[in-house]
Design a protein around this motif. Structure first.
Motif, PDB file in Angstrom:
ATOM      1  N   ARG A  23      35.647  44.803  29.447  1.00 18.37           N
ATOM      2  CA  ARG A  23      34.825  44.174  30.489  1.00 18.37           C
ATOM      3  C   ARG A  23      34.875  42.651  30.354  1.00 18.37           C
ATOM      4  O   ARG A  23      34.994  41.930  31.352  1.00 18.37           O
ATOM      5  N   LYS A  24      34.783  42.178  29.128  1.00 17.61           N
ATOM      6  CA  LYS A  24      34.856  40.734  28.889  1.00 17.61           C
ATOM      7  C   LYS A  24      36.227  40.199  29.290  1.00 17.61           C
ATOM      8  O   LYS A  24      36.334  39.096  29.839  1.00 17.61           O
ATOM      9  N   ALA A  25      37.279  40.995  29.018  1.00 18.02           N
ATOM     10  CA  ALA A  25      38.641  40.563  29.361  1.00 18.02           C
ATOM     11  C   ALA A  25      38.821  40.465  30.879  1.00 18.02           C
ATOM     12  O   ALA A  25      39.466  39.537  31.382  1.00 18.02           O
ATOM     13  N   TYR A  26      38.251  41.428  31.625  1.00 17.43           N
ATOM     14  CA  TYR A  26      38.314  41.359  33.084  1.00 17.43           C
ATOM     15  C   TYR A  26      37.585  40.115  33.597  1.00 17.43           C
ATOM     16  O   TYR A  26      38.063  39.417  34.493  1.00 17.43           O
ATOM     17  N   ALA A  27      36.410  39.855  33.025  1.00 23.73           N
ATOM     18  CA  ALA A  27      35.646  38.672  33.427  1.00 23.73           C
ATOM     19  C   ALA A  27      36.431  37.396  33.129  1.00 23.73           C
ATOM     20  O   ALA A  27      36.416  36.438  33.920  1.00 23.73           O
ATOM     21  N   LYS A  28      37.138  37.392  31.997  1.00 24.75           N
ATOM     22  CA  LYS A  28      37.938  36.232  31.606  1.00 24.75           C
ATOM     23  C   LYS A  28      39.072  36.002  32.601  1.00 24.75           C
ATOM     24  O   LYS A  28      39.427  34.851  32.904  1.00 24.75           O
ATOM     25  N   LEU A  29      39.650  37.097  33.114  1.00 22.48           N
ATOM     26  CA  LEU A  29      40.705  36.966  34.113  1.00 22.48           C
ATOM     27  C   LEU A  29      40.215  36.169  35.325  1.00 22.48           C
ATOM     28  O   LEU A  29      40.897  35.267  35.809  1.00 22.48           O
ATOM     29  N   LEU A  30      39.022  36.520  35.810  1.00 30.44           N
ATOM     30  CA  LEU A  30      38.478  35.821  36.977  1.00 30.44           C
ATOM     31  C   LEU A  30      38.169  34.365  36.646  1.00 30.44           C
ATOM     32  O   LEU A  30      38.382  33.477  37.474  1.00 30.44           O
ATOM     33  N   GLU A  31      37.681  34.122  35.432  1.00 31.73           N
ATOM     34  CA  GLU A  31      37.402  32.745  35.013  1.00 31.73           C
ATOM     35  C   GLU A  31      38.675  31.910  34.988  1.00 31.73           C
ATOM     36  O   GLU A  31      38.645  30.698  35.255  1.00 31.73           O
ATOM     37  N   ASN A  32      39.797  32.549  34.674  1.00 28.60           N
ATOM     38  CA  ASN A  32      41.080  31.844  34.574  1.00 28.60           C
ATOM     39  C   ASN A  32      41.819  31.739  35.910  1.00 28.60           C
ATOM     40  O   ASN A  32      42.981  31.334  35.951  1.00 28.60           O
ATOM     41  N   GLY A  33      41.153  32.137  36.985  1.00 27.17           N
ATOM     42  CA  GLY A  33      41.748  31.940  38.303  1.00 27.17           C
ATOM     43  C   GLY A  33      42.410  33.156  38.921  1.00 27.17           C
ATOM     44  O   GLY A  33      42.916  33.079  40.049  1.00 27.17           O
ATOM     45  N   TYR A  34      42.462  34.277  38.210  1.00 29.90           N
ATOM     46  CA  TYR A  34      43.010  35.493  38.801  1.00 29.90           C
ATOM     47  C   TYR A  34      41.984  36.083  39.774  1.00 29.90           C
ATOM     48  O   TYR A  34      40.788  35.804  39.676  1.00 29.90           O
ATOM     49  N   THR A  35      42.453  36.894  40.693  1.00 32.85           N
ATOM     50  CA  THR A  35      41.567  37.451  41.707  1.00 32.85           C
ATOM     51  C   THR A  35      41.410  38.959  41.542  1.00 32.85           C
ATOM     52  O   THR A  35      42.234  39.619  40.900  1.00 32.85           O
ATOM     53  N   ARG A  36      40.361  39.486  42.155  1.00 32.95           N
ATOM     54  CA  ARG A  36      40.155  40.936  42.144  1.00 32.95           C
ATOM     55  C   ARG A  36      41.314  41.639  42.855  1.00 32.95           C
ATOM     56  O   ARG A  36      41.735  42.721  42.442  1.00 32.95           O
ATOM     57  N   ALA A  37      41.805  41.024  43.938  1.00 35.77           N
ATOM     58  CA  ALA A  37      42.920  41.618  44.688  1.00 35.77           C
ATOM     59  C   ALA A  37      44.164  41.751  43.809  1.00 35.77           C
ATOM     60  O   ALA A  37      44.926  42.711  43.931  1.00 35.77           O
ATOM     61  N   GLN A  38      44.375  40.788  42.918  1.00 35.09           N
ATOM     62  CA  GLN A  38      45.536  40.846  42.026  1.00 35.09           C
ATOM     63  C   GLN A  38      45.381  41.969  41.003  1.00 35.09           C
ATOM     64  O   GLN A  38      46.360  42.609  40.623  1.00 35.09           O
ATOM     65  N   ILE A  39      44.157  42.214  40.565  1.00 35.81           N
ATOM     66  CA  ILE A  39      43.917  43.331  39.642  1.00 35.81           C
ATOM     67  C   ILE A  39      44.234  44.653  40.339  1.00 35.81           C
ATOM     68  O   ILE A  39      44.908  45.531  39.780  1.00 35.81           O
ATOM     69  N   VAL A  40      43.758  44.789  41.576  1.00 34.31           N
ATOM     70  CA  VAL A  40      44.032  46.001  42.364  1.00 34.31           C
ATOM     71  C   VAL A  40      45.529  46.174  42.576  1.00 34.31           C
ATOM     72  O   VAL A  40      46.076  47.275  42.408  1.00 34.31           O
ATOM     73  N   LYS A  41      46.206  45.074  42.927  1.00 37.51           N
ATOM     74  CA  LYS A  41      47.647  45.148  43.164  1.00 37.51           C
ATOM     75  C   LYS A  41      48.398  45.547  41.899  1.00 37.51           C
ATOM     76  O   LYS A  41      49.372  46.309  41.957  1.00 37.51           O
ATOM     77  N   ALA A  42      47.950  45.041  40.752  1.00 35.00           N
ATOM     78  CA  ALA A  42      48.609  45.387  39.489  1.00 35.00           C
ATOM     79  C   ALA A  42      48.530  46.888  39.234  1.00 35.00           C
ATOM     80  O   ALA A  42      49.498  47.516  38.804  1.00 35.00           O
ATOM     81  N   ILE A  43      47.363  47.475  39.517  1.00 34.91           N
ATOM     82  CA  ILE A  43      47.191  48.922  39.318  1.00 34.91           C
ATOM     83  C   ILE A  43      48.091  49.688  40.280  1.00 34.91           C
ATOM     84  O   ILE A  43      48.806  50.622  39.886  1.00 34.91           O
ATOM     85  N   GLU A  44      48.078  49.281  41.558  1.00 33.97           N
ATOM     86  CA  GLU A  44      48.871  49.984  42.573  1.00 33.97           C
ATOM     87  C   GLU A  44      50.372  49.870  42.294  1.00 33.97           C
ATOM     88  O   GLU A  44      51.124  50.822  42.532  1.00 33.97           O
ATOM     89  N   THR A  45      50.801  48.713  41.787  1.00 34.61           N
ATOM     90  CA  THR A  45      52.235  48.513  41.535  1.00 34.61           C
ATOM     91  C   THR A  45      52.686  49.243  40.280  1.00 34.61           C
ATOM     92  O   THR A  45      53.747  49.869  40.256  1.00 34.61           O
ATOM     93  N   ALA A  46      51.877  49.188  39.226  1.00 29.57           N
ATOM     94  CA  ALA A  46      52.264  49.783  37.943  1.00 29.57           C
ATOM     95  C   ALA A  46      52.501  51.282  38.056  1.00 29.57           C
ATOM     96  O   ALA A  46      53.408  51.831  37.418  1.00 29.57           O
TER      97      ALA A  46
END
Length: 286
Positions: free
Chosen positions: A177-200
């Motif tokens: 959970r902390k790592a996901y929060a860190k992703l958003l803090e570093n400029g990544y978006t929720r849409a990119q997380i979703v896309k990563a799951i769909e692509t993988a």
């Protein structure tokens, strides 16, 4: 049409035709059902032979092809277009088979249940159907949200990963959970997380190993989002250095795998990828 109806029809048919049905038939048919489900129940779906064979553990192409043809004869699938070569897929459609009578298997199961009730008359058996952890919101809605991740967001991610991988993770750990929060803090978006799951989940090597590595923790890593969630540049890099050539190889691999996942002809991209790899070997020894 849904998976439950298709499963019931298949086992009614199998029960009444034990001399025709082999385990490989069930394996191929249920992979087709799973593939159709993950593709949004499209009317026509592509079946690359290597992908199906890897998924069900069949090494001999004749065994796979025979089972596929039998399913056509049995009336469970319709062959729309046969594959032209190793780079294209068979195009098939699932048929709701109504030939098999449901009586024989239903009666057999009912009789078996009666026997159990007789021998265990003092017992009360309750049937529990586990929750599937399906997401309650759409990936589009999640992708458009902003702000800190809440419990509802983590429930969505958990359900979305379970739905896409067919697995049954129970929770997302505090560290993830902390790592996901860190992703958003570093400029990544929720849409990119979703896309990563769909692509993988479309990658052949992940399909082959049953999505073993695709865990909630895996998708909380920055390198995972970089690999699957961030658009690769379409600018063709120069090939003056080994790094330039390596980047072009990765880009071309992404292109042909993306086309394969979309059930499109990827022969041209695949051949370019092979040529680039050969050039790497010739210039720098791999």
């Amino acid at each position: 049409m849904n998976g439950y109806d298709l499963s019931r029809n298949w086992f009614d048919f199998a029960f009444e035709n034990p001399e025709k049905v082999k385990p490989v038939h069930s394996a191929v048919f249920f992979f087709i059902i799973e593939h159709a489900n993950r593709s949004g129940w499209k009317e026509k779906i592509g079946l690359p032979s290597s992908m199906v064979m890897d998924a069900i553990g069949v090494k001999n192409w004749r065994t796979y092809a025979g089972a596929l043809n039998d399913l056509v004869k049995f009336g469970f699938i319709k062959m729309i277009q046969k594959s032209k070569n190793q780079y294209t897929a068979n195009i098939v459609a699932i048929v709701k088979n109504t030939k098999a009578s449901t009586g024989a298997l239903t009666t057999a199961i009912h009789n078996q249940e009666q026997k159990q009730d007789t021998t265990q008359s003092q017992s009360t058996v309750s049937i529990y159907k586990p929750q599937t952890n399906k997401p309650q919101t759409s990936n589009t809605d999640f992708g458009k949200k902003s702000g800190e991740l809440k419990d509802s967001d983590f429930l969505f991610l958990l359900g979305f990963i379970n739905e896409k991988t067919g697995r049954a993770f129970k929770s997302i750990s505090p560290s993830s959970r902390k790592a996901y929060a860190k992703l958003l803090e570093n400029g990544y978006t929720r849409a990119q997380i979703v896309k990563a799951i769909e692509t993988a989940v479309t990658k052949p090597y992940n399909i082959k190993n049953g999505y073993e590595n695709l865990t909630p923790e895996y998708f909380s890593r920055q390198e995972t989002i970089d690999k699957f969630g961030v658009e690769l540049t379409t600018q063709k890099p120069t090939l003056n250095t080994k790094d330039d050539l390596y980047q072009q190889i990765e880009l071309k691999q992404h292109e042909w795998q993306s086309k394969q996942a979309q059930e499109l002809d990827f022969e041209a991209e695949y051949r370019e990828w092979e040529a680039l790899k050969l050039k790497m070997t010739q210039l720098w020894g791999g």
